[in-house]
Enzyme design. Structure first.
Site, mmCIF file in Angstrom:
data_model
loop_
_atom_site.group_PDB
_atom_site.id
_atom_site.type_symbol
_atom_site.label_atom_id
_atom_site.label_comp_id
_atom_site.label_asym_id
_atom_site.label_seq_id
_atom_site.Cartn_x
_atom_site.Cartn_y
_atom_site.Cartn_z
ATOM 1 N N ASP A 48 -45.993 54.596 -7.688
ATOM 2 C CA ASP A 48 -45.954 55.525 -9.338
ATOM 3 C C ASP A 48 -46.117 57.054 -8.973
ATOM 4 O O ASP A 48 -45.326 57.764 -9.436
ATOM 5 C CB ASP A 48 -46.082 54.997 -10.305
ATOM 6 C CG ASP A 48 -46.005 55.014 -11.795
ATOM 7 O OD1 ASP A 48 -43.723 55.249 -11.742
ATOM 8 O OD2 ASP A 48 -46.009 56.005 -12.273
ATOM 9 N N ARG A 94 -38.854 62.191 -8.831
ATOM 10 C CA ARG A 94 -38.140 61.687 -9.915
ATOM 11 C C ARG A 94 -37.992 63.816 -10.847
ATOM 12 O O ARG A 94 -37.372 63.690 -10.891
ATOM 13 C CB ARG A 94 -38.245 60.964 -10.041
ATOM 14 C CG ARG A 94 -38.093 59.796 -9.692
ATOM 15 C CD ARG A 94 -38.792 57.920 -10.667
ATOM 16 N NE ARG A 94 -38.477 58.197 -11.871
ATOM 17 C CZ ARG A 94 -38.876 57.900 -12.768
ATOM 18 N NH1 ARG A 94 -40.525 57.202 -12.872
ATOM 19 N NH2 ARG A 94 -38.281 58.023 -14.309
ATOM 20 N N SER A 149 -41.971 52.170 -13.618
ATOM 21 C CA SER A 149 -43.053 53.358 -13.663
ATOM 22 C C SER A 149 -43.978 52.858 -14.099
ATOM 23 O O SER A 149 -45.049 52.624 -14.540
ATOM 24 C CB SER A 149 -42.406 54.551 -13.933
ATOM 25 O OG SER A 149 -44.005 55.402 -15.042
ATOM 26 N N LYS A 198 -47.860 50.560 -13.993
ATOM 27 C CA LYS A 198 -49.124 50.538 -14.249
ATOM 28 C C LYS A 198 -49.954 49.588 -15.416
ATOM 29 O O LYS A 198 -51.073 49.567 -15.186
ATOM 30 C CB LYS A 198 -49.012 52.044 -15.312
ATOM 31 C CG LYS A 198 -48.556 53.008 -13.743
ATOM 32 C CD LYS A 198 -48.804 54.513 -14.363
ATOM 33 C CE LYS A 198 -47.231 54.733 -15.061
ATOM 34 N NZ LYS A 198 -47.087 56.409 -15.164
#
Ligand code: URA
Length: 449
Positions: free
Chosen positions: A161, A168, A183, A187
């Site tokens: 990520d 991104r 994402s 996490k």
């Protein structure tokens, strides 16, 4: 397998297999697949989207790119909350000790301020001595003793990520619902909790400005998390005005202490913390339901309110401050006094109409960055004592020269810049605005309510 074929398949709207995404993501993390191919794939995802099964597979592949926290041996239930971020959003500091006092364990991994939104880690680090870089062993031990621990993500958690998000950010592919979902969820899943409540904010100060997009994200988080075997509830909450009556790192810790002491409603017309507490109690109630401590949200809310009034969550908060290296005595001594050196006020201008109809969250958030509360680049330092204290917010009846905000800055230049932004953040009208519902909708696997 070749990356170019996978990119072409996604470009043409095909569904990718778990194996194909594993090939891409592990190749990217190891350096075998270059940035330009992952950028092309992210853009293809942006335009073609992903099915719920694909999003779940991507999330799980990303999760497996790094370490996960093993909570085995500690009695649960483990439930956490995640917010998509806002201005003055300090709910974590109140609800973690609150749900812990009701028998829920909250393994909370949080982020830092970036752009106009604040960060839980920066607020906690404003408490003298407080450490947010806990080792896994410390994290586990504190969850066991205090019921919750609040730390930052280590480099070992979801490295995919970190790489992907940075890419991104510079390839205009952040705003893709499946990529945001993977994402956030990867996490969160790495923390080891079995259930999550998502606070998906919409409005000027939110990551998602439009309600429709926020709702799509909430639905995607619920569907993907459910497909991964997690229990998930998402709430859509308003972020047009800063939450509560303080924006700033130490200022927000102070506000949380007040709320933990039951002080969150003031006289009609003065800014108070009732909007903050409405969101906090609604989120905490869902955590209590997901943790199996209540049958319904109403029952859970009553439990939360009684628990708050008992003072137990305040005690747990101060105990956690000590467990994480902070000094509770110093925190209480500095309360109400520790403010940044350059100070100013925002007053009602002459000729303004009688009611405040809006205090814009985005402009306030930008002013907070100028004051030193937040950062424009990840590596910038923040000030613990800068911020804005609101005396009046939306709905207040005011007269010219009334003080609306007290402003504290780390620098003279920051103060000037912030005062200009804050002056523009307030709108006035001849009639009081309609009362805004803070919680618009609940979205769960069972549907929307
Ligand atoms: N927050 C995240 O953690 N990830 C995203 O992709 C967007 C917002």
């Amino acid at each position: 397998m070749r990356a170019v074929d996978i990119i072409a398949a996604k470009r043409d709207g095909k569904e990718l297999s778990r194996g194909e995404m594993e090939f891409l993501i592990s190749g990217y993390v190891s350096g075998a697949i270059p940035d330009y191919q992952i950028s092309a794939w992210a853009m293809a995802v942006y335009f073609s989207g992903m099915s719920p099964a694909e999003t779940a597979a991507l999330t799980s592949v990303m999760l497996q790119s790094g370490q996960t926290i093993d909570l085995a041996g500690i009695a649960g239930p483990f439930v956490d909350k995640h917010s998509t971020g806002g201005v003055g959003d300090k709910t974590s500091l109140i609800l973690a000790p609150l749900v812990s006092a009701l028998g829920i364990r909250d393994p909370m991994m949080s982020g830092r301020a970036l752009g106009h939104t604040g960060g839980t880690l920066d607020k906690l680090e404003a408490i003298p001595g407080f450490r947010t870089n806990l080792s896994t062993d410390e994290f586990r031990r504190i969850i066991e003793t205090d019921g919750f621990a609040m730390t930052g993500q280590t480099k070992e958690v979801v490295p995919a990520d970190r790489l992907l998000y940075a890419l991104r950010d510079v390839t205009a592919t952040v705003e893709s619902i499946p990529l945001i979902t993977a994402s956030i969820l990867s996490k969160k899943a790495a923390e080891g909790a079995e259930a999550f409540v998502f606070d998906v904010k919409y409005g000027s100060g939110a990551f998602m400005k439009e309600r429709e997009k926020a709702e799509l994200l909430a639905r995607s988080l619920v569907d993907t998390g459910t497909a991964m075997g997690k229990k998930i509830i998402a709430l859509l909450t308003a972020m047009d005005e800063p939450l509560g009556r303080m924006t700033g790192n130490f200022l927000e810790v102070e506000e949380c202490l007040d709320c933990l002491e039951g002080v969150y409603k003031t006289d009609e017309g003065s800014a108070d913390s009732s909007d903050l507490m409405e969101v906090t109690l609604e989120l905490a109630s869902r955590m209590v339901v997901l943790g199996g401590k209540a049958e319904s949200t109403d029952e859970a809310r009553a439990l939360c309110e009684t628990c708050l009034a008992s003072g137990k969550p305040r005690g747990l908060f101060l105990r956690n401050v000590a467990s994480q290296g902070g000094d509770p005595k110093k925190l209480l001594e500095l309360r109400g006094k520790w403010r940044a050196p350059f100070r100013g006020e925002v007053r009602v201008p002459g000729g303004a109409a009688a009611y405040i109809t809006r205090v814009d969250a985005l402009k306030t958030g930008r002013a907070a960055v100028a004051l030193g509360v937040g950062r424009s680049r990840t590596e910038d330092p923040v000030s613990p004592t800068a911020g804005v204290e609101f005396l009046h917010k939306r709905g207040a009846k005011v007269t010219p020269q009334d003080v609306i905000m007290r402003v504290y800055s780390a620098t003279e230049k920051g103060l000037e810049e912030a005062l200009a932004l804050l002056g523009e953040a307030v709108d006035f009208g001849d009639a009081p605005p309609l009362k805004q519902n803070m919680v618009l909708k609940e979205i769960s696997a069972a549907g929307a309510a």
